[in-house]
Design a protein around this motif. Structure first.
Motif, PDB file in Angstrom:
ATOM      1  N   SER A  15       0.840  -1.185   0.000  1.00 45.83           N
ATOM      2  CA  SER A  15       0.000   0.000   0.000  1.00 45.83           C
ATOM      3  C   SER A  15       0.879   1.240   0.000  1.00 45.83           C
ATOM      4  CB  SER A  15      -0.882  -0.006   1.244  1.00 45.83           C
ATOM      5  OG  SER A  15      -1.483   1.236   1.423  1.00 45.83           O
ATOM      6  N   SER A  16       0.544   2.206  -0.862  1.00 48.90           N
ATOM      7  CA  SER A  16       1.354   3.417  -0.918  1.00 48.90           C
ATOM      8  C   SER A  16       1.243   4.218   0.372  1.00 48.90           C
ATOM      9  CB  SER A  16       0.936   4.274  -2.114  1.00 48.90           C
ATOM     10  OG  SER A  16      -0.402   4.678  -1.970  1.00 48.90           O
ATOM     11  N   ALA A  17       0.126   4.092   1.074  1.00 49.63           N
ATOM     12  CA  ALA A  17      -0.021   4.818   2.333  1.00 49.63           C
ATOM     13  C   ALA A  17       0.988   4.339   3.367  1.00 49.63           C
ATOM     14  CB  ALA A  17      -1.435   4.661   2.882  1.00 49.63           C
ATOM     15  N   ASN A  18       1.424   3.095   3.272  1.00 49.54           N
ATOM     16  CA  ASN A  18       2.375   2.571   4.240  1.00 49.54           C
ATOM     17  C   ASN A  18       3.811   2.897   3.877  1.00 49.54           C
ATOM     18  OD1 ASN A  18       0.325   1.441   5.735  1.00 49.54           O
ATOM     19  ND2 ASN A  18       0.381  -0.485   4.619  1.00 49.54           N
ATOM     20  N   THR A  19       4.068   3.263   2.642  1.00 49.54           N
ATOM     21  CA  THR A  19       5.440   3.516   2.230  1.00 49.54           C
ATOM     22  C   THR A  19       5.745   4.994   2.052  1.00 49.54           C
ATOM     23  OG1 THR A  19       4.834   3.262  -0.087  1.00 49.54           O
ATOM     24  CG2 THR A  19       5.601   1.296   1.059  1.00 49.54           C
ATOM     25  N   ASN A  20       4.743   5.840   2.066  1.00 50.32           N
ATOM     26  CA  ASN A  20       4.987   7.272   1.905  1.00 50.32           C
ATOM     27  C   ASN A  20       5.603   7.832   3.166  1.00 50.32           C
ATOM     28  OD1 ASN A  20       3.886   7.424  -0.631  1.00 50.32           O
ATOM     29  ND2 ASN A  20       1.851   7.883   0.129  1.00 50.32           N
ATOM     30  N   LYS A  21       6.603   8.683   2.993  1.00 52.93           N
ATOM     31  CA  LYS A  21       7.167   9.367   4.136  1.00 52.93           C
ATOM     32  C   LYS A  21       6.143  10.393   4.610  1.00 52.93           C
ATOM     33  CE  LYS A  21      11.912   8.767   2.946  1.00 52.93           C
ATOM     34  NZ  LYS A  21      12.911   8.721   3.961  1.00 52.93           N
ATOM     35  N   GLY A  22       6.083  10.602   5.900  1.00 52.42           N
ATOM     36  CA  GLY A  22       5.235  11.642   6.428  1.00 52.42           C
ATOM     37  C   GLY A  22       3.837  11.235   6.792  1.00 52.42           C
ATOM     38  N   VAL A  23       3.428   9.996   6.587  1.00 57.41           N
ATOM     39  CA  VAL A  23       2.094   9.567   6.964  1.00 57.41           C
ATOM     40  C   VAL A  23       2.081   9.373   8.478  1.00 57.41           C
ATOM     41  CG1 VAL A  23       0.341   7.788   6.686  1.00 57.41           C
ATOM     42  CG2 VAL A  23       1.708   8.490   4.735  1.00 57.41           C
ATOM     43  N   LEU A  24       1.106   9.994   9.140  1.00 52.54           N
ATOM     44  CA  LEU A  24       1.060   9.992  10.599  1.00 52.54           C
ATOM     45  C   LEU A  24       0.121   8.920  11.125  1.00 52.54           C
ATOM     46  CD1 LEU A  24       0.878  13.823  11.257  1.00 52.54           C
ATOM     47  CD2 LEU A  24       2.877  12.373  10.943  1.00 52.54           C
ATOM     48  N   ASP A  25       0.467   8.355  12.271  1.00 49.62           N
ATOM     49  CA  ASP A  25      -0.350   7.334  12.905  1.00 49.62           C
ATOM     50  C   ASP A  25      -1.581   7.966  13.534  1.00 49.62           C
ATOM     51  OD1 ASP A  25       1.614   5.425  12.292  1.00 49.62           O
ATOM     52  OD2 ASP A  25       2.687   5.853  14.161  1.00 49.62           O
ATOM     53  N   LYS A  26      -2.728   7.324  13.323  1.00 45.98           N
ATOM     54  CA  LYS A  26      -3.976   7.791  13.902  1.00 45.98           C
ATOM     55  C   LYS A  26      -3.854   7.841  15.419  1.00 45.98           C
ATOM     56  CE  LYS A  26      -8.892   6.815  13.954  1.00 45.98           C
ATOM     57  NZ  LYS A  26      -9.935   5.899  13.583  1.00 45.98           N
ATOM     58  N   GLU A  27      -4.466   8.848  16.006  1.00 47.38           N
ATOM     59  CA  GLU A  27      -4.495   9.089  17.447  1.00 47.38           C
ATOM     60  C   GLU A  27      -3.145   9.485  18.038  1.00 47.38           C
ATOM     61  OE1 GLU A  27      -6.508   5.830  19.387  1.00 47.38           O
ATOM     62  OE2 GLU A  27      -8.291   6.080  18.144  1.00 47.38           O
ATOM     63  N   SER A  28      -2.186   9.846  17.194  1.00 50.05           N
ATOM     64  CA  SER A  28      -0.901  10.363  17.674  1.00 50.05           C
ATOM     65  C   SER A  28      -1.064  11.839  18.017  1.00 50.05           C
ATOM     66  CB  SER A  28       0.175  10.233  16.593  1.00 50.05           C
ATOM     67  OG  SER A  28       0.411   8.894  16.294  1.00 50.05           O
ATOM     68  N   ILE A  29      -0.221  12.309  18.916  1.00 47.82           N
ATOM     69  CA  ILE A  29      -0.225  13.715  19.302  1.00 47.82           C
ATOM     70  C   ILE A  29       1.198  14.244  19.174  1.00 47.82           C
ATOM     71  CG2 ILE A  29      -0.634  15.366  21.164  1.00 47.82           C
ATOM     72  CD1 ILE A  29      -2.768  13.425  22.233  1.00 47.82           C
ATOM     73  N   TYR A  30       1.330  15.409  18.526  1.00 49.35           N
ATOM     74  CA  TYR A  30       2.633  16.041  18.306  1.00 49.35           C
ATOM     75  C   TYR A  30       2.576  17.483  18.807  1.00 49.35           C
ATOM     76  CZ  TYR A  30       3.391  12.113  15.129  1.00 49.35           C
ATOM     77  OH  TYR A  30       3.521  10.865  14.598  1.00 49.35           O
ATOM     78  N   SER A  31       3.572  17.899  19.581  1.00 49.54           N
ATOM     79  CA  SER A  31       3.633  19.255  20.121  1.00 49.54           C
ATOM     80  C   SER A  31       4.686  20.067  19.380  1.00 49.54           C
ATOM     81  CB  SER A  31       4.007  19.216  21.609  1.00 49.54           C
ATOM     82  OG  SER A  31       3.018  18.536  22.336  1.00 49.54           O
ATOM     83  N   GLY A  32       4.334  21.310  19.056  1.00 51.05           N
ATOM     84  CA  GLY A  32       5.249  22.200  18.367  1.00 51.05           C
ATOM     85  C   GLY A  32       6.469  22.513  19.202  1.00 51.05           C
ATOM     86  N   THR A  33       7.649  22.519  18.559  1.00 50.69           N
ATOM     87  CA  THR A  33       8.890  22.777  19.285  1.00 50.69           C
ATOM     88  C   THR A  33       9.704  23.910  18.697  1.00 50.69           C
ATOM     89  OG1 THR A  33      10.109  21.152  17.979  1.00 50.69           O
ATOM     90  CG2 THR A  33       9.098  20.364  20.009  1.00 50.69           C
ATOM     91  N   TYR A  34       9.325  24.395  17.522  1.00 49.40           N
ATOM     92  CA  TYR A  34      10.123  25.420  16.867  1.00 49.40           C
ATOM     93  C   TYR A  34       9.190  26.305  16.055  1.00 49.40           C
ATOM     94  CZ  TYR A  34      13.506  27.499  13.630  1.00 49.40           C
ATOM     95  OH  TYR A  34      14.254  28.378  12.903  1.00 49.40           O
ATOM     96  N   ALA A  35       9.140  27.575  16.379  1.00 49.04           N
ATOM     97  CA  ALA A  35       8.344  28.571  15.657  1.00 49.04           C
ATOM     98  C   ALA A  35       6.851  28.307  15.718  1.00 49.04           C
ATOM     99  CB  ALA A  35       8.788  28.676  14.200  1.00 49.04           C
ATOM    100  N   THR A  36       6.422  27.424  16.584  1.00 46.04           N
ATOM    101  CA  THR A  36       4.988  27.213  16.742  1.00 46.04           C
ATOM    102  C   THR A  36       4.715  26.659  18.131  1.00 46.04           C
ATOM    103  OG1 THR A  36       3.009  26.179  15.807  1.00 46.04           O
ATOM    104  CG2 THR A  36       5.001  24.859  15.770  1.00 46.04           C
ATOM    105  N   ASN A  37       3.589  27.041  18.671  1.00 46.88           N
ATOM    106  CA  ASN A  37       3.180  26.483  19.959  1.00 46.88           C
ATOM    107  C   ASN A  37       1.924  25.636  19.781  1.00 46.88           C
ATOM    108  OD1 ASN A  37       1.277  28.469  19.523  1.00 46.88           O
ATOM    109  ND2 ASN A  37       1.272  29.214  21.621  1.00 46.88           N
TER     110      ASN A  37
ATOM    111  N   VAL B 160      -0.328  22.144  18.773  1.00 47.77           N
ATOM    112  CA  VAL B 160      -0.340  20.713  19.034  1.00 47.77           C
ATOM    113  C   VAL B 160      -1.206  20.057  17.968  1.00 47.77           C
ATOM    114  CG1 VAL B 160      -0.997  18.898  20.676  1.00 47.77           C
ATOM    115  CG2 VAL B 160      -0.088  21.077  21.516  1.00 47.77           C
ATOM    116  N   ILE B 161      -0.667  19.018  17.320  1.00 47.97           N
ATOM    117  CA  ILE B 161      -1.421  18.264  16.315  1.00 47.97           C
ATOM    118  C   ILE B 161      -1.939  16.994  16.968  1.00 47.97           C
ATOM    119  CG2 ILE B 161      -1.292  16.954  14.162  1.00 47.97           C
ATOM    120  CD1 ILE B 161       0.985  18.789  13.286  1.00 47.97           C
ATOM    121  N   ASN B 162      -3.239  16.798  16.904  1.00 49.07           N
ATOM    122  CA  ASN B 162      -3.868  15.564  17.342  1.00 49.07           C
ATOM    123  C   ASN B 162      -4.390  14.894  16.080  1.00 49.07           C
ATOM    124  OD1 ASN B 162      -5.393  13.516  18.412  1.00 49.07           O
ATOM    125  ND2 ASN B 162      -6.471  14.809  19.889  1.00 49.07           N
ATOM    126  N   VAL B 163      -3.816  13.758  15.697  1.00 50.87           N
ATOM    127  CA  VAL B 163      -4.177  13.082  14.452  1.00 50.87           C
ATOM    128  C   VAL B 163      -5.483  12.324  14.673  1.00 50.87           C
ATOM    129  CG1 VAL B 163      -3.432  11.451  12.683  1.00 50.87           C
ATOM    130  CG2 VAL B 163      -1.739  12.880  13.854  1.00 50.87           C
TER     131      VAL B 163
END
Length: 165
Positions: free
Chosen positions: A33-55, A57-60
């Motif tokens: 599946s191309s969705a599994n091999t593409n760089k940058g695809v995020l896991d569902k229910e993951s949370i990412y906090s901004g660390t540079y030039a942004t404050n 939070v991304i909740n997938v």
């Protein structure tokens, strides 16, 4: 006048069609599946906090939707953004469009109403986004395609960086 072997020939054709159908189904199921091999695809229910030039939070929420909030802000202030791959690529990296579909409170500089195109990569430390626009595409294409390490180029030039929680 009946032709001998006609029934046998018909059975062979049917068998051949069934075997070919089976092979196509099996091969189709084994494809990557191309969705599994593409760089940058995020896991569902993951949370990412901004660390540079942004404050922010991304909740997938899903493959195509993120909820973006702000650190230490009112929880009712958020942006729901649609994420979609465009038809463009820079080297091996797909270009993604991040577009706000719902804004409650202050808007996100990361996910704008008019949408923004990004390429991004991730590693064990987080996410790294580069804005792709008419003004930057030539420089970024050269840095990614002609450079020695495209991931490092993206990390070094990322305007938005997020750490996985």
């Amino acid at each position: 006048m009946k032709v001998k072997g006609g029934k046998r020939m018909k059975q062979k054709k049917i068998s051949l069609v069934m075997i070919m159908s089976f092979v196509l189904i099996v091969l189709g199921g084994c494809s990557v599946s191309s969705a599994n091999t593409n760089k940058g695809v995020l896991d569902k229910e993951s949370i990412y906090s901004g660390t540079y030039a942004t404050n922010e939070v991304i909740n997938v929420l899903s493959d195509k939707e993120w909820k973006i909030t702000f650190h230490n802000e009112d929880p009712n202030t958020y942006t729901i953004a649609n994420i979609s791959a465009t038809d463009e690529k820079i080297g091996e990296y797909k270009v993604y469009n991040v577009k706000a579909k719902e804004i409650n409170g202050e808007g996100s500089p990361f996910a704008k109403l008019e949408g923004r195109d990004y390429i991004f990569t991730k590693d064990e430390e987080g996410l790294y986004f580069i804005v792709i626009s008419n003004d930057t595409i030539l420089d970024h294409t050269a840095g990614i395609v002609e450079g020695n390490d495209p991931d490092e180029y993206i990390k070094d030039n990322a305007k938005y960086r997020f750490q996985k929680n």
